[in-house]
Scaffold this motif. Structure first.
Motif, PDB file in Angstrom:
ATOM      1  N   VAL A   1      -1.538 -58.180 -57.813  1.00  0.00           N
ATOM      2  CA  VAL A   1      -0.739 -59.149 -58.579  1.00  0.00           C
ATOM      3  C   VAL A   1       0.301 -58.413 -59.422  1.00  0.00           C
ATOM      4  O   VAL A   1       1.477 -58.796 -59.440  1.00  0.00           O
ATOM      5  N   ALA A   2      -0.116 -57.358 -60.102  1.00  0.00           N
ATOM      6  CA  ALA A   2       0.807 -56.597 -60.952  1.00  0.00           C
ATOM      7  C   ALA A   2       1.927 -55.990 -60.111  1.00  0.00           C
ATOM      8  O   ALA A   2       3.100 -56.027 -60.500  1.00  0.00           O
ATOM      9  N   SER A   3       1.568 -55.450 -58.966  1.00  0.00           N
ATOM     10  CA  SER A   3       2.559 -54.867 -58.067  1.00  0.00           C
ATOM     11  C   SER A   3       3.531 -55.926 -57.582  1.00  0.00           C
ATOM     12  O   SER A   3       4.749 -55.711 -57.555  1.00  0.00           O
TER      13      SER A   3
ATOM     14  N   SER B   1       9.093 -69.751 -58.624  1.00  0.00           N
ATOM     15  CA  SER B   1       9.102 -69.388 -57.206  1.00  0.00           C
ATOM     16  C   SER B   1       8.241 -68.159 -56.928  1.00  0.00           C
ATOM     17  O   SER B   1       7.652 -68.044 -55.853  1.00  0.00           O
ATOM     18  N   VAL B   2       8.132 -67.246 -57.887  1.00  0.00           N
ATOM     19  CA  VAL B   2       7.280 -66.065 -57.689  1.00  0.00           C
ATOM     20  C   VAL B   2       5.808 -66.470 -57.650  1.00  0.00           C
ATOM     21  O   VAL B   2       5.037 -65.944 -56.849  1.00  0.00           O
ATOM     22  N   LEU B   3       5.411 -67.413 -58.477  1.00  0.00           N
ATOM     23  CA  LEU B   3       4.030 -67.908 -58.409  1.00  0.00           C
ATOM     24  C   LEU B   3       3.743 -68.511 -57.031  1.00  0.00           C
ATOM     25  O   LEU B   3       2.714 -68.221 -56.415  1.00  0.00           O
ATOM     26  N   PHE B   4       4.659 -69.336 -56.552  1.00  0.00           N
ATOM     27  CA  PHE B   4       4.533 -69.936 -55.224  1.00  0.00           C
ATOM     28  C   PHE B   4       4.493 -68.846 -54.147  1.00  0.00           C
ATOM     29  O   PHE B   4       3.661 -68.871 -53.242  1.00  0.00           O
ATOM     30  N   ALA B   5       5.395 -67.877 -54.256  1.00  0.00           N
ATOM     31  CA  ALA B   5       5.483 -66.807 -53.260  1.00  0.00           C
ATOM     32  C   ALA B   5       4.225 -65.955 -53.224  1.00  0.00           C
ATOM     33  O   ALA B   5       3.763 -65.574 -52.149  1.00  0.00           O
ATOM     34  N   TYR B   6       3.664 -65.643 -54.380  1.00  0.00           N
ATOM     35  CA  TYR B   6       2.459 -64.799 -54.395  1.00  0.00           C
ATOM     36  C   TYR B   6       1.322 -65.467 -53.630  1.00  0.00           C
ATOM     37  O   TYR B   6       0.690 -64.847 -52.776  1.00  0.00           O
ATOM     38  N   VAL B   7       1.088 -66.721 -53.934  1.00  0.00           N
ATOM     39  CA  VAL B   7      -0.007 -67.443 -53.285  1.00  0.00           C
ATOM     40  C   VAL B   7       0.214 -67.522 -51.772  1.00  0.00           C
ATOM     41  O   VAL B   7      -0.680 -67.211 -50.988  1.00  0.00           O
ATOM     42  N   THR B   8       1.409 -67.894 -51.354  1.00  0.00           N
ATOM     43  CA  THR B   8       1.670 -68.047 -49.919  1.00  0.00           C
ATOM     44  C   THR B   8       1.724 -66.701 -49.198  1.00  0.00           C
ATOM     45  O   THR B   8       1.199 -66.579 -48.083  1.00  0.00           O
TER      46      THR B   8
ATOM     47  N   LEU C   1       5.428 -52.138 -49.714  1.00  0.00           N
ATOM     48  CA  LEU C   1       4.973 -51.621 -50.990  1.00  0.00           C
ATOM     49  C   LEU C   1       3.831 -52.416 -51.616  1.00  0.00           C
ATOM     50  O   LEU C   1       2.996 -51.851 -52.328  1.00  0.00           O
ATOM     51  N   ILE C   2       3.797 -53.722 -51.406  1.00  0.00           N
ATOM     52  CA  ILE C   2       2.798 -54.550 -52.083  1.00  0.00           C
ATOM     53  C   ILE C   2       1.582 -54.821 -51.202  1.00  0.00           C
ATOM     54  O   ILE C   2       0.450 -54.505 -51.565  1.00  0.00           O
TER      55      ILE C   2
END
Length: 136
Positions: A82-84, A55-62, A133-134
């Motif tokens: 990405v690291a953040s 879900s984090v991979l999906f969330a990052y992209v979206t 923050l990100i």
């Protein structure tokens, strides 16, 4: 009236988009968790971590593309982003695992029901991390 609607949309676009994609991220997380715990009989805390990763991979992209529409100018900036993102999501994973441990192991709750309640808390935490923050 149309102008007022456009102004309102512009003012709250990222929140609405986050709720939509946060909801979809929650669905991805919940489905992976349910599949792993029910169909594969994977222990719930391990299933939770695997579901978190997907879900984090999906969330990052979206989040990057449609919610906060960031455009890191350099490779270094993108790596930092990405690291953040993963760092703050790992912090919320700690909260996620704690809620699951307390809800399932200590209180004897149903893992899927605890996971559903858990995701409400996690979506709120992740919104704050992402917004302030990100993807600032």
């Amino acid at each position: 009236m149309i102008q007022l609607m456009q102004q309102t949309w512009q003012k709250h676009r990222s929140l609405v988009a986050y709720l939509v994609f946060g909801g979809l991220t929650t669905v991805v997380n919940f489905l992976l968790f349910g599949l792993l715990t029910s169909a594969v009989s994977c222990p719930y805390l391990i299933s939770n971590v695997i579901a978190w990763f997907g879900s984090v991979l999906f969330a990052y992209v979206t989040n990057r593309r449609w919610v906060f529409t960031t455009h890191a100018a350099t490779t270094k900036a993108q790596i930092r982003e990405v690291a953040s993102f993963f760092w703050y999501r790992a912090l919320s994973l700690g909260v996620d695992e704690l809620i699951m441990l307390v809800g399932v192991t200590l209180l004897g709750g149903n893992a899927l029901l605890v996971k559903l309640i858990d995701q409400v808390v996690i979506v709120l935490i992740n919104w704050v991390f992402s917004k302030y923050l990100i993807f600032k």
